[in-house]
Each structure stands twice: as C-alpha cells, then as structure tokens.
Scaffold this motif. Structure first.
Motif, PDB file in Angstrom:
ATOM      1  N   THR A  53       5.075   8.493   2.545  1.00 34.70           N
ATOM      2  CA  THR A  53       4.303   9.951   2.316  1.00 34.70           C
ATOM      3  C   THR A  53       4.359   9.647   0.839  1.00 34.70           C
ATOM      4  O   THR A  53       2.906  10.061   0.336  1.00 34.70           O
ATOM      5  CB  THR A  53       4.970  11.006   2.460  1.00 34.70           C
ATOM      6  OG1 THR A  53       6.560  11.167   2.294  1.00 34.70           O
ATOM      7  CG2 THR A  53       4.873  10.686   4.198  1.00 34.70           C
ATOM      8  N   PHE A 376       5.575  12.833   7.144  1.00 35.43           N
ATOM      9  CA  PHE A 376       6.042  12.137   8.094  1.00 35.43           C
ATOM     10  C   PHE A 376       6.422  12.690   9.378  1.00 35.43           C
ATOM     11  O   PHE A 376       6.642  14.310   9.147  1.00 35.43           O
ATOM     12  CB  PHE A 376       7.393  11.240   8.203  1.00 35.43           C
ATOM     13  CG  PHE A 376       8.288  11.013   9.431  1.00 35.43           C
ATOM     14  CD1 PHE A 376       8.117   9.620   9.784  1.00 35.43           C
ATOM     15  CD2 PHE A 376       9.687  10.973   9.287  1.00 35.43           C
ATOM     16  CE1 PHE A 376       9.108   9.502  10.878  1.00 35.43           C
ATOM     17  CE2 PHE A 376      11.150  11.032  10.113  1.00 35.43           C
ATOM     18  CZ  PHE A 376       9.886   9.418  11.424  1.00 35.43           C
ATOM     19  N   ARG A 384       7.885   4.588  13.441  1.00 31.07           N
ATOM     20  CA  ARG A 384       7.561   6.347  12.880  1.00 31.07           C
ATOM     21  C   ARG A 384       5.715   6.222  13.036  1.00 31.07           C
ATOM     22  O   ARG A 384       4.461   5.399  12.851  1.00 31.07           O
ATOM     23  CB  ARG A 384       7.651   5.643  11.147  1.00 31.07           C
ATOM     24  CG  ARG A 384       9.186   5.682  11.306  1.00 31.07           C
ATOM     25  CD  ARG A 384       9.732   4.857   9.578  1.00 31.07           C
ATOM     26  NE  ARG A 384      10.132   6.085   8.753  1.00 31.07           N
ATOM     27  CZ  ARG A 384      10.555   6.502   8.577  1.00 31.07           C
ATOM     28  NH1 ARG A 384      11.643   6.198   9.803  1.00 31.07           N
ATOM     29  NH2 ARG A 384      11.140   7.655   8.098  1.00 31.07           N
ATOM     30  N   TYR A 386       3.037   9.025  10.789  1.00 34.25           N
ATOM     31  CA  TYR A 386       2.544   9.952   9.220  1.00 34.25           C
ATOM     32  C   TYR A 386       1.110  10.421   9.328  1.00 34.25           C
ATOM     33  O   TYR A 386       0.101  10.045  10.494  1.00 34.25           O
ATOM     34  CB  TYR A 386       2.386   8.608   8.412  1.00 34.25           C
ATOM     35  CG  TYR A 386       3.861   8.315   7.956  1.00 34.25           C
ATOM     36  CD1 TYR A 386       4.969   8.892   7.125  1.00 34.25           C
ATOM     37  CD2 TYR A 386       4.189   7.142   8.281  1.00 34.25           C
ATOM     38  CE1 TYR A 386       5.752   8.410   6.622  1.00 34.25           C
ATOM     39  CE2 TYR A 386       5.735   6.201   8.325  1.00 34.25           C
ATOM     40  CZ  TYR A 386       5.912   6.851   7.202  1.00 34.25           C
ATOM     41  OH  TYR A 386       7.372   6.315   7.427  1.00 34.25           O
TER      42      TYR A 386
END
Ligand code: CAA
Length: 386
Positions: A53, A376, A384, A386
C-alpha cells in the motif's frame, strides 16, 4: 546521456507516535530520543497498511506524469516483504494499471534494496534510451515493544521515476561499493521483528561510509568541498550525523557550515517518520530538496550514501537539474505529515501487537486510511487483496 530522477513520490502511514510520550512511558529522558537518537515521531503501520500500500500510494503521487508506453521496468526494494515468493511489485503493477509488458520484480539486501534497484534502472535506461523505469523503496521497520531499537522504528515508501534528461537530478557516472558478510542486523524467516546489534551496526555504517566516500573522491578526483550536500541512509538521524561529521572533517572551513546546514535539512522528514529502511536515503534527499530553499542551487553536486546491513554500502552522486523545484510536492508532503492521527502509547502497543498476529486464511479488513489511498483489504485463501 543524462539519466536520473525525473519524479519522486513519498507515502507514510496514517498514524504516528510522539517519541516524547514513548520516552515517558519507558522511563527515559525525552532528550535521549530527541537529541541522543535524533528522532521526534515515528510512523506506525496498522493492519491495513503494508509495503504494497505504501509503494502504491507513493507512486500515485506522480503517475499521471508518466508516459506508460515508455515504461519498461518496475522494481520494488524491500526487506519487509509480504510474501516469500511473489514479488510485491506485481501487486503494485496491478493497482497502478501498469502495462503487462514491463519487467517487474522485488530486490532484497536490507536497506540497500532500493539503491540496487536504482542502479539497475540507471543501467537499463542507458541501454534502452527510449525507456523509463520506476524504483520504489518501501518498508516497515519493526524491532519490538520495550526493545532498545523500539525508538528507531518507522514506515514509509519513496518512489522514483527514472528517465533520461531527468527533471530533478542527473546521476554522475560511477559509484563506489563495499561489502562484507557480517551480522549487525538481520531478520530470520521465522521472525516478524528484526534482530539488531545497534552499536556494532553504527560502527560498520561509519566504516563503510568512510571507505566508499574516500573511494568515490579518488575515483572522480573530487574533495568534500565539491559537494553542496551529502544525503545518508538514516535509520535514525544521529547515525547520519556521525557520518556527516566524518565528511565535514575532510572539508575546508568554507564548506563545513554548508554541509552541516544541508544535513539538518535532509533530516527533517526522517525525524517525523523514523526508519524507512530502503526508502530512508531517498527520503533524506527529498527532505533536503523540499526544505533547504536557497541553500540548494541547480548545477550543484549532491552525494548519496546507501547502507544495507549484512552489509553493503555504496556512495554515488548527482547534479541538481535547473528548475527541479517545480517538480516537488512540498505542500502535499507537509500536509500528509501534519494530518496523521496521533496514537497514545497504549494505542500504539495495541496496533503493534495486532500487526504481528497471523491472519486467518480468509478475512476482510476495513480501514480508516485517507480516502483515495490504497489499503490492504484482507485475504482469500491467503492471497492478498488491496
Ligand atoms: N540527552 C541527550 N542525549 C542522550 C541522553 C540525554 N538525556 N541520554 C543518552 N543520550 C545519547 C547517548 O549519549 C548516545 O549518543 P551517542 O550515540 O552520540 O553516543 C545516544 O543518546 C544513544 O544512547 P545509547 O547508546 O545509550 O542508546 P541505546 O543503548 O538505547 O541504543 C541504539 C541506541 C543503538 C540506536 C538502539 O536504539 C538500536 O539498536 N536501534 C536500532 C539501530 C538500527 O536500526 N541499526 C540498523 C541500522 S542500518 C539499518 O537501517 C539496517 C538495515 O539495513 C535494515
């Protein structure tokens, strides 16, 4: 062909801790942190902020100015990566909508990672004159609660757009490197916080500075007087101050005050956010550019000392380009720093403890990060989002 930094962006976390309050909570004289260590505040990353990020947010600052058709390379330097295999740069590339045709990867050598990327980007642009590159140093420095390194934590990213005929600084040819296999700072795979021998690390940093600075001077037939400023990797500003004293010792009376004043300007942002690891040297450079005012003039030479524990050091330099001031975002950066949310020591301890926990396979996270910034958002099957 002149090659260098054409644009530079900076991002840090939404939250910070005042180090006077940390000193009081730890029973330490606040002047030890403010003067002895040379830090005022430190950035605190919460669960929704990570190196991806920070890397995205720092690059968004200038991305509108980049001709994506010419972009050929994206490198992320980090030592606080979010995956043992997949490069953070792929998440960054996706979020920023960069072309699929670019070459992209992550680099690691402690705090030297972004410099390794920068040097690769310099060589890449030299070999491919119609192409450009983005290099990002993004990290979260965590030593642990109640450790001696606690006061030297921090977080943030600096993103640099590398091109020919750059608008901010053009690098000189050459560099002086030095490395040794030592254990001053490391983070084994099963550790979430770093192990450090802080005093040994300072000793090695100073040794590597002296070696690479002297080698660069010899290589290019320069003296310390030929630099308007020298910028340093700043894990905490006192460490850089000690190196700057070594440089000043080699300068004439006329240059001493200038090198000392410019060093102070280069520490202003670092004092407010703490250690950025890979991004730290480049935040010192940005801080110098945005705070030195009339003390910095185009055409002057600026030195860069990069250090990564383990350990690798490098000295290189560049010449400030005429009109560089127009390409900075001083107000935006100062606003970003002043609008952060202050945490109490108890809140910081909670956030810190939370961020060390292992996340479940599937989780959705919400964030209070500033609107328009990436965060996140959780993971599905450990992948993951975002
Ligand atoms: N007023 C003013 N100054 C005071 C003071 C007071 N009341 N009390 C103490 N001081 C001064 C001391 O005199 C000392 O100054 P000098 O360094 O000039 O001697 C300074 O404050 C620090 O005091 P101590 O040495 O007693 O502090 P400490 O034992 O708590 O350790 C530290 C300090 C070694 C920096 C420790 O915080 C640490 O280990 N931090 C981590 C260091 C680090 O990040 N190392 C890696 C660097 S490179 C990097 O970033 C790694 C990479 O590649 C990842």
């Amino acid at each position: 062909m002149k090659i260098g930094i054409d644009r530079i962006g900076f991002a840090t976390t939404n939250k910070y801790l005042d180090l006077d309050e940390l000193a009081n909570a730890r029973g330490v004289d606040p002047n030890k942190f403010k003067i002895g260590i040379g830090q005022n505040k430190m950035a605190v990353a919460d669960m929704t902020e990570d190196i991806v990020t920070l890397a995205i947010n720092s690059t968004l600052e200038y991305l509108d100015d980049v001709d994506l058709a010419k972009l050929g390379l994206l490198i992320v330097g980090t030592e606080s990566g979010i995956d043992q295999s997949k490069s953070a740069s792929l998440f960054v590339k996706e979020a920023l909508n960069l072309p699929n045709e670019i070459r992209t990867f992550e680099v690691k050598e402690a705090c030297f990672g972004a410099t390794a990327g920068l040097m690769m980007a310099r060589d890449y642009v030299r070999a491919h004159p119609n192409h450009t590159a983005i290099v990002i140093g993004s990290d979260i420095a965590r030593y642990g609660l109640n450790t001696s390194g606690e006061v030297t934590q921090g977080a943030g990213a600096v993103s640099m757009f590398i091109a020919q005929e750059p608008k901010i600084i053009a690098f000189e040819e050459g560099h002086a490197s030095y490395s040794e296999d030592i254990n001053d700072f490391w983070r084994p795979n099963n550790f979430k916080t770093a192990l450090v021998d802080g005093k040994y690390s300072t000793e090695i940093y100073l040794k590597f500075f002296q070696k690479t600075f002297d080698a660069y001077l010899n290589q290019n037939k320069l003296t310390a007087d030929d630099f308007t400023a020298i910028t340093y990797h700043l894990p905490f500003t006192k460490m850089g101050l000690k190196a700057n004293r070594l440089a000043v010792a080699e300068a004439s009376e006329d240059s001493k005050a200038r090198l000392e004043e410019n060093f102070e300007y280069s520490t202003k942002y670092g004092r407010e956010v703490g250690n950025l690891y890979t991004g730290s040297l480049y935040l010192s450079f940005l801080s110098l550019l945005e705070n030195a005012g009339a003390n910095l003039q185009a055409g002057k030479r600026i030195g860069f000392f990069s250090y990564g524990s383990g350990a690798m050091g490098e000295f290189f330099a560049g010449e400030l380009v005429s009109g560089y001031e127009q390409y900075l975002n001083k107000e935006l950066h100062q606003q970003m720093l002043s609008e952060r949310t202050k945490l109490s020591v108890a809140e910081y301890e909670n956030v810190f403890t939370e961020t060390l926990k292992d996340l479940p396979e599937d989780i959705e996270l919400s964030s209070d990060v500033t609107a328009g910034k990436y965060y996140f958002a959780g993971q599905n099957g450990f992948a993951r989002n975002y």
